[in-house]
Every structure is written in structure tokens, then in C-alpha cells.
Design an enzyme around this catalytic site. Sequence first.
Site, PDB file in Angstrom:
ATOM      1  N   SER A   1       1.110  -1.453  -0.247  1.00 41.41           N
ATOM      2  CA  SER A   1      -0.046   0.034   0.528  1.00 41.41           C
ATOM      3  C   SER A   1       0.697   1.170   0.293  1.00 41.41           C
ATOM      4  O   SER A   1       1.529   1.257   0.010  1.00 41.41           O
ATOM      5  CB  SER A   1      -1.161   0.091   1.370  1.00 41.41           C
ATOM      6  OG  SER A   1      -0.200  -0.180   2.289  1.00 41.41           O
TER       7      SER A   1
ATOM      8  N   ASP B   1      -1.630  -1.443  -4.361  1.00 45.34           N
ATOM      9  CA  ASP B   1      -2.605  -1.452  -3.556  1.00 45.34           C
ATOM     10  C   ASP B   1      -2.772  -0.562  -3.311  1.00 45.34           C
ATOM     11  O   ASP B   1      -2.362   0.572  -2.530  1.00 45.34           O
ATOM     12  CB  ASP B   1      -2.618  -2.290  -2.251  1.00 45.34           C
ATOM     13  CG  ASP B   1      -3.433  -2.613  -1.817  1.00 45.34           C
ATOM     14  OD1 ASP B   1      -4.824  -3.283  -2.093  1.00 45.34           O
ATOM     15  OD2 ASP B   1      -3.944  -3.184  -0.477  1.00 45.34           O
TER      16      ASP B   1
HETATM   17  P1  13P Z   1      -8.469  -7.161   5.435  1.00 41.54           P
HETATM   18  O1  13P Z   1      -8.421  -5.452   6.068  1.00 41.54           O
HETATM   19  O2  13P Z   1      -9.336  -7.619   5.036  1.00 41.54           O
HETATM   20  O3  13P Z   1      -6.803  -7.885   5.215  1.00 41.54           O
HETATM   21  O4  13P Z   1      -8.214  -6.063   3.778  1.00 41.54           O
HETATM   22  C1  13P Z   1      -7.189  -5.931   2.751  1.00 41.54           C
HETATM   23  C2  13P Z   1      -7.197  -5.556   1.273  1.00 41.54           C
HETATM   24  O5  13P Z   1      -7.975  -5.048   0.915  1.00 41.54           O
HETATM   25  C3  13P Z   1      -6.508  -4.690   1.520  1.00 41.54           C
HETATM   26  O6  13P Z   1      -6.461  -4.385  -0.214  1.00 41.54           O
HETATM   27  O1  G3H Z   2      -5.678  -1.508   2.346  1.00 36.97           O
HETATM   28  C1  G3H Z   2      -5.960  -1.808   3.006  1.00 36.97           C
HETATM   29  C2  G3H Z   2      -5.264  -2.968   3.313  1.00 36.97           C
HETATM   30  O2  G3H Z   2      -5.363  -3.793   4.416  1.00 36.97           O
HETATM   31  C3  G3H Z   2      -2.951  -1.855   3.876  1.00 36.97           C
HETATM   32  O3  G3H Z   2      -3.258  -1.665   4.772  1.00 36.97           O
HETATM   33  O4  G3H Z   2      -3.015   1.203   3.880  1.00 36.97           O
HETATM   34  O5  G3H Z   2      -1.932   0.261   6.920  1.00 36.97           O
HETATM   35  O6  G3H Z   2      -0.996  -0.130   4.228  1.00 36.97           O
HETATM   36  P1  G3H Z   2      -2.321  -0.248   4.661  1.00 36.97           P
HETATM   37 ZN    ZN Z   3      -8.216  -3.144   0.279  1.00 38.36          ZN
END
Ligand code: 13P
Ligand code: G3H
Ligand code: ZN
Length: 340
Positions: A50, A83
Site C-alpha cells: 500500500s 494496493d
Molecule cells: P483485510 O483488511 O480484510 O485484510 O483487507 C485487505 C485489503 O483489502 C487490502 O487492499
Molecule cells: O487497504 C488496506 C490494506 O490492509 C493496507 O493497509 O494502508 O495500513 O498499509 P495499510
Molecule cells: Zn483493499
Amino acid sequence: MPLVPMRILLDHAAENGYGVVALNVNNMEQIQSIMMAARETDSPVIIQASRGARKYSNDAYLRNLILAAAELNPDLPIAMHLDHGNALDTCLSAIDQKFTSVMMDGSLSEDGKVPSTYEYNAEITRKVVDAAHAVGVSVEGEIGALGGIEDGHGAGLSQEEAMEHLTDPDQAEQFVADTGVDALAVAIGTSHGAYKFTHKPTGDVLKMDLIEEIHRRLPNTHLVMHGSSSVPQELQDIINQFGGDIKQTFGVPVEEIQRGIKSGVRKINVDTDNRLAITGAIRKVFMESPGKFDPRDYLVPAREAMAQVCKARMIAFGQAGYAGKIKVKTCKEMVDFYTK
Ligand code: 13P
Ligand code: G3H
Ligand code: ZN
């Protein structure tokens, strides 16, 4: 082998009727856990980072750690995915840093909080698709907004509010036509983080029928389920047994995800379950052996606990046994695919 575009993995998953878990990472141990699980199960791998992970770890560490995973596991295809990209620049910088796949999450405005308009989402996602496909990088888009919030990312919608932002199947069809994304994340009632549902979810809050409807309309689009941690009771219990404070909560049952996989879900995002597994393992060492202070004393069990979660999901989603069967292409080779 070089890192592969995510599209290759999802195409193979669609041809063979399975799903691929996409696992979030922030450090070396999490990458090692994923690779332990993938090696044991011969699974293709999607490792995702992310914006928060990139900030925490730095792209140079992330890239080189993932390249190390590829070097040590030459038979396992690995996609490196961004992500929840929030802006064109975020996606372009990821592509510069050798990510082979990016998510442009235009379902939210650039602040990553406020749900955006369809026009904004389609326009920004189209720009990312143009830039990414020109170099063979895959793109995931999102239509509809999830609930929950993680470290500043996410609309922070309550479960009730999130139900008002479920994916509209008409818009999903339009969005795929307008943007040309490789994969489409849909909002079906899940949310990020541990606190998804107050009871084991039924069809009124976890809309698997919506997935089925979207798949009917878009049979050739790879669907993505975010917020798909199952938040197993045993992982909550371990944390609480060793001094933690997780309030009773329910995640997305694995069998519901398996139902989604029968209806076009090819990528399943899981982060929270691994966070829970790691935290439980570390708390256990801290409580049982308060004299220990070598980080390896708690990071080894933490890594093992995360590997167990990853392995269980790889088996449950059906990707186990397929790593060696995928005919891989590089990003460079994908450029032709997109220009045809
Ligand atoms: P969770 O918080 O359910 O693991 O989802 C992760 C996610 O969607 C990351 O993009
Ligand atoms: O989108 C959510 C994922 O769990 C990543 O989380 O933004 O805390 O790294 P984060
Ligand atoms: Zn997500």
C-alpha cells in the site's frame, strides 16, 4: 524468473477456475512468510504494498526484498502490485519502481477518504491504464466504495453507509468499457480491517449475489474482493489470551470467498489475518518469556504464524499446485498484448 504482470496470473486463474490471494507486506519477514507458503504449496504469488507500506519501508527496500524472493524461488511466478493507488503520480512512481501491477483506486478522491464521482474515477483510471499498458503493467480499478478505515486509507464508512456504496452492476459494465482495466475491485459489503461484521455475515450484509450478477454481465473481467480477511476466531483468541484486546468480530468466511471464485473472483486481498497472526505469535512470546529480547525469538514464530495463514488461503482458494503450470510473460512481452 523476472517479476510477472498480474494479468498473467489472473488469466491463468480464470482459465482454471481458481482464485489468487493478494497479500500485503511491509517488511522482510512478511515476504518470507508468503514465500514459505508458496513454496510449500507450489502457488503463484501476488505480493502487494500500500502507500503506507511504501512510506514505512521505502520502495528500494521493498523492490529489492521482492527481487530477493524471486531470485530464491525461480520457479514461482511473483507479481508485485500497488494496493490502493490514490493518484496518477502514485501509480507512475510505482511503475518506475518496477511494480508489475498497480491499483488505481479512483472510487475515492485523491485524499483516499471521500467517495468520488463516476466521471472522476473513470477518467483517472483510464489515464493510469494508458500509462501502465504502454509498458505492459497490469491495472486494477475499483467501482463502489468499501467500509472501514486503515491508517488513513479508506472512506471510513460504517457498515450501514457502506451498503449505500455497493457496486452498481450497470456502472461496473460501463467502467470496464470506459477504462480497459485488467481487474475490477467491487464493493459487496466487505470492509478493511478486523471489524467487518458483528455476526457471522449473511446475504443481507455480504452480497455475494451481487458478485454473481456482475460476473454474469462481465464474464471476461477478473473480479477482486478487498477486505477479505476471515478474522478467524482462533487468531482473535490467541491475541486476547496473551494480553491483547480484540473485541469479538467476524470476517468474510472462506466458504463465501470460494463461492465468489465460482463467479469470477480471481484476486482476494488479505492483510488483517496476517497482522492478527503475527501479533498473536509475538504476544505469546512476550507473555510466556518476558526475559527474551532477541527479535529473532519472536519474529521466527511470527513469520511461521503468518506462513500458516498464507498457506491455508492458497489451498482454500485453489491456487496451490499451479505455479509451475503458468506460461509466464514479462511486462515487455505484455506490451504487444495490449497494442493488439
Ligand atoms: P483485510 O483488511 O480484510 O485484510 O483487507 C485487505 C485489503 O483489502 C487490502 O487492499
Ligand atoms: O487497504 C488496506 C490494506 O490492509 C493496507 O493497509 O494502508 O495500513 O498499509 P495499510
Ligand atoms: Zn483493499
